[in-house]
Design an enzyme around this catalytic site. Structure first.
Site, PDB file in Angstrom:
ATOM      1  N   GLU A 210      -8.251 -20.893 -16.288  1.00  0.00           N
ATOM      2  CA  GLU A 210      -8.642 -21.580 -15.059  1.00  0.00           C
ATOM      3  C   GLU A 210      -9.793 -22.526 -15.406  1.00  0.00           C
ATOM      4  OE1 GLU A 210     -10.333 -20.579 -10.610  1.00  0.00           O
ATOM      5  OE2 GLU A 210     -11.319 -19.856 -12.406  1.00  0.00           O
TER       6      GLU A 210
ATOM      7  N   ASP B 232      -1.826  -1.211  -3.809  1.00  0.00           N
ATOM      8  CA  ASP B 232      -2.125  -0.472  -5.033  1.00  0.00           C
ATOM      9  C   ASP B 232      -0.983  -0.570  -6.048  1.00  0.00           C
ATOM     10  OD1 ASP B 232      -0.219   1.476  -4.037  1.00  0.00           O
ATOM     11  OD2 ASP B 232      -1.810   2.092  -2.666  1.00  0.00           O
TER      12      ASP B 232
ATOM     13  N   ASP C 219     -10.253 -16.414 -16.197  1.00  0.00           N
ATOM     14  CA  ASP C 219     -11.034 -16.894 -15.076  1.00  0.00           C
ATOM     15  C   ASP C 219     -12.157 -17.831 -15.529  1.00  0.00           C
ATOM     16  OD1 ASP C 219     -11.578 -16.366 -12.151  1.00  0.00           O
ATOM     17  OD2 ASP C 219     -13.537 -15.800 -12.956  1.00  0.00           O
TER      18      ASP C 219
ATOM     19  N   ASN D  92      -0.206   4.530  -0.192  1.00  0.00           N
ATOM     20  CA  ASN D  92      -0.754   5.805   0.291  1.00  0.00           C
ATOM     21  C   ASN D  92      -1.478   5.702   1.629  1.00  0.00           C
ATOM     22  OD1 ASN D  92      -2.907   4.351  -0.571  1.00  0.00           O
ATOM     23  ND2 ASN D  92      -3.791   5.951  -1.861  1.00  0.00           N
TER      24      ASN D  92
ATOM     25  N   ASP E 282      -5.571 -10.694 -15.480  1.00  0.00           N
ATOM     26  CA  ASP E 282      -6.643 -11.640 -15.204  1.00  0.00           C
ATOM     27  C   ASP E 282      -7.864 -11.171 -15.989  1.00  0.00           C
ATOM     28  OD1 ASP E 282      -8.260 -13.566 -13.803  1.00  0.00           O
ATOM     29  OD2 ASP E 282      -6.846 -13.374 -12.140  1.00  0.00           O
TER      30      ASP E 282
ATOM     31  N   HIS F  36      -4.638 -17.361  -5.259  1.00  0.00           N
ATOM     32  CA  HIS F  36      -5.478 -16.526  -4.386  1.00  0.00           C
ATOM     33  C   HIS F  36      -6.759 -17.219  -3.914  1.00  0.00           C
ATOM     34  CE1 HIS F  36      -7.152 -16.429  -8.331  1.00  0.00           C
ATOM     35  NE2 HIS F  36      -8.255 -15.915  -7.849  1.00  0.00           N
ATOM     36  N   ASP F  37      -6.985 -18.441  -4.345  1.00  0.00           N
ATOM     37  CA  ASP F  37      -8.209 -19.168  -3.980  1.00  0.00           C
ATOM     38  C   ASP F  37      -7.945 -20.355  -3.061  1.00  0.00           C
ATOM     39  OD1 ASP F  37      -9.910 -17.613  -5.549  1.00  0.00           O
ATOM     40  OD2 ASP F  37      -9.626 -18.875  -7.320  1.00  0.00           O
TER      41      ASP F  37
ATOM     42  N   ASP G 230       0.840  -1.196   0.000  1.00  0.00           N
ATOM     43  CA  ASP G 230       0.000   0.000   0.000  1.00  0.00           C
ATOM     44  C   ASP G 230       0.877   1.248   0.000  1.00  0.00           C
ATOM     45  OD1 ASP G 230      -1.886   1.936   0.401  1.00  0.00           O
ATOM     46  OD2 ASP G 230      -2.149   1.506   2.545  1.00  0.00           O
TER      47      ASP G 230
ATOM     48  N   ASP H  31      -3.989   3.966   2.755  1.00  0.00           N
ATOM     49  CA  ASP H  31      -5.432   3.728   2.931  1.00  0.00           C
ATOM     50  C   ASP H  31      -5.737   2.265   3.292  1.00  0.00           C
ATOM     51  OD1 ASP H  31      -5.024   2.440   0.541  1.00  0.00           O
ATOM     52  OD2 ASP H  31      -6.519   3.575  -0.598  1.00  0.00           O
TER      53      ASP H  31
END
Ligand code: GLC
Ligand code: CA
Length: 562
Positions: A265, A29, A203, A23, A98, A329-330, A21, A25
């Site tokens: 995928e 990013d 995907d 910035n 993706d 990520h799954d 990150d 928040d």
């Protein structure tokens, strides 16, 4: 045979939201990624795959796209992305995006139009159906996210009809039968290809075609009676006849005209079906992610692992190419799931890396894997974010399951295990953000972080660097034929990769115990010299002298003449 760039490459997957990150928040990013390109370069990978960066209401962390041709503001701007692309390219790193073709967000302008009236020009971009005469949903399909009463159909008051959503009701399925939709998609894909990206991860791409007439499933979702009681039929929209013609049409109109890579995928695809998707002359996809290892919910023993590798190699050896991965990520964290995230975390993480990089195909590394990041065990459901975990939890608890037990069952499976922030150092929030991270940091960051790894020459990160570099100098890692020895052994993996120029021998003890084996004479009698090991300090380096392998011990030998 002349190799394509993506066959020699190692791909690094970045889940932007949790990477860095810039910035404060709390959300990773693009500028954060730009600041870390030197680390990615240092690791030695050739290509980055970004999880979706497009504009999205973030119901499913970006897999719900509301504008395919814009960047999610929380991640940055299109200019940031172009800068990232240029910088990566100038460093010799390619970038693949993706691409979610099965559905959009319900906030996409096409869907907003589509729901307005039955004769809206965008109506057929999606699947709209009236209720059955008895007032029920158009068919008995269930949604994969365990939402609402489970149906894959959502009623929309405005026109009094239902729309189809295989995933969340906020992610309506697109209708690929409709030519204007296809044309709009091709145009969008060419927009990215013309910008200069290097390919797509596609995907759920074998689900684009729905069965004709949308017939009922033979296996309707069972009433929710605990987390294993609610099972959705995921086969019904997978690999439907016509899918290959559709993929070829997409290829023809888009990626086939560029020097890019594609990896699809594809759940529900078995090895025997692979050549249809990745066959060298099929003009569909370059590679697919199958679900038999990295994305399998079942326990994978070393034997199952070997059998699976053998089965896939047998069919792709002469026709196609494989993708090697153990997490994304799954999934849960690979060292927690396949290795040992306690006493042998470092050794087992290196062993798993060895497998991914030495079995045939292109290796995919998921962020954090290269420092051995582990599963997180949040003790409240409120700390979890991802839809499957949250949906399953409430479905089960509302049906009477014990909340604590349900949570315990879901913890090791949750996709949030891999979505906690990247652990850069041991400062607050693991150096991921100066603000409040969107999801809690894994408490083990004090011990497990990149900075610590960079200080030690025996770290997991260093091992990844070595093995990634090795691919550049070891043609057998890319090209080699695969042969197993002692195939039936319960925990040892012994295999060679050999091509005209080189033979490598890989030995791995995939277990928590020391194992003694008698190496077959045909290997032992040859001159194998060790070129990589995860326990160098403890063992003799000549194959001839070896008889016992320590827990999770892993070695690569090269055959030398004389
Ligand atoms: C794929 C993605 C997953 C997403 C789903 C719906 O399986 O990998 O993260 O939730 O598709 O787009
Ligand atoms: Ca940010």
């Amino acid at each position: 045979m002349e190799k394509r760039w993506w066959q020699e490459a190692v791909v690094y997957q970045i889940y932007c939201k949790s990477f860095c990150d810039s910035n404060g928040d709390g959300i990773g990013d693009i500028r954060g990624v730009i600041s870390k390109l030197p680390m990615i370069k240092d690791l030695g990978v050739d290509c980055i795959w970004f999880n979706p960066l497009y504009k999205s209401p973030m119901v499913d962390n970006g897999y719900d796209i509301s504008d395919y041709e814009d960047i999610e503001p929380a991640y940055g701007t299109m200019d940031d992305f172009k800068e990232l692309l240029d910088k990566a390219h100038s460093m010799g790193i390619r970038v693949i995006m993706d691409l979610v073709l099965n559905h959009t967000s319900d906030e996409h302008k096409w869907f907003k139009e589509s729901r307005k009236s039955k004769d809206n020009p965008y109506r057929n971009f999606y699947y709209w159906r009236p209720a059955k005469p008895d007032g029920k949903e158009p068919n008995n399909w269930g949604n994969y996210f365990y939402e609402g009463r489970g149906s894959a159909w959502e009623f929309d008051e405005q026109t009094g009809e239902y729309y189809l959503h295989n995933y969340s009701y906020r992610m309506p399925d697109l209708n690929w039968e409709y030519e204007p939709l296809r044309e709009a998609m091709y145009k969008m894909m060419r927009f990215w290809l013309d910008m200069g990206i290097d390919g797509f991860r596609l995907d759920a791409v074998n689900r684009l075609k729905k069965p004709e007439g949308l017939p009922d499933s033979q296996k309707p979702p069972t009433p929710p009676v605990g987390i294993h009681g609610y099972v959705v039929d995921r086969t019904i929209c997978a690999n439907v006849p016509g899918i290959h013609e559709l993929l070829r049409e997409i290829a023809r109109n888009t990626w086939d005209n560029y020097d890019v890579m594609t990896v699809g995928e594809t759940g529900q695809v078995t090895a025997d079906m692979a050549p249809d998707f990745v066959g060298a002359d099929n003009h569909e996809l370059n590679m697919i992610f199958h679900f038999e290892l990295g994305k399998n919910a079942k326990i994978i023993t070393p034997k199952i692992y070997k059998e699976t590798q053998k089965r896939w190699f047998t069919v792709t050896e002469h026709n196609g190419w494989e993708a090697q991965f153990l997490s994304n990520h799954d999934t849960p964290r690979q060292v927690s799931r396949f290795g040992n995230d306690g006493e042998y975390r470092v050794e087992s993480a290196k062993l798993l890396a060895t497998l991914t990089h030495t079995f045939p195909g292109t290796p995919f590394v998921y962020q954090g894997e290269e420092i051995g990041m582990t599963n997180v065990y949040f003790d409240s459901i409120d700390d979890y974010d991802e839809r499957y975990t949250v949906g399953k939890y409430y479905t089960a608890v509302e049906a009477g399951a014990d909340p604590e037990e349900t949570l315990k069952m879901l913890q090791p499976l949750s996709r949030d295990n891999v979505r906690t922030p990247y652990q850069w150092n041991d400062s607050e929030n693991a150096g991921f953000t100066t603000g409040k991270p969107w999801i809690k940091v894994n408490p083990r960051y004090k011990e497990i972080n990149l900075e610590a790894d960079l200080k030690s020459k025996d770290s997991i990160f260093e091992y990844y660097k070595k093995i990634i570099k090795m691919r550049k100098n070891c043609p057998a890692m890319v090209d080699g034929k695969l042969d197993f020895y002692m195939f039936d052994h319960e925990s040892m993996l012994v295999y060679t990769r050999s091509c005209a120029r080189q033979t490598l021998l890989i030995i791995a003890n995939y277990s928590d115990n020391p194992v003694k084996i008698e190496i077959p004479e045909e290997l032992k009698s040859k001159n194998f010299t060790r070129i990589l090991s995860n326990r160098e300090e403890t063992s003799p380096s000549l194959l001839k002298e070896r008889e016992e392998w320590l827990p999770w011990e892993t070695e690569i030998y090269e055959l030398t003449t004389n």
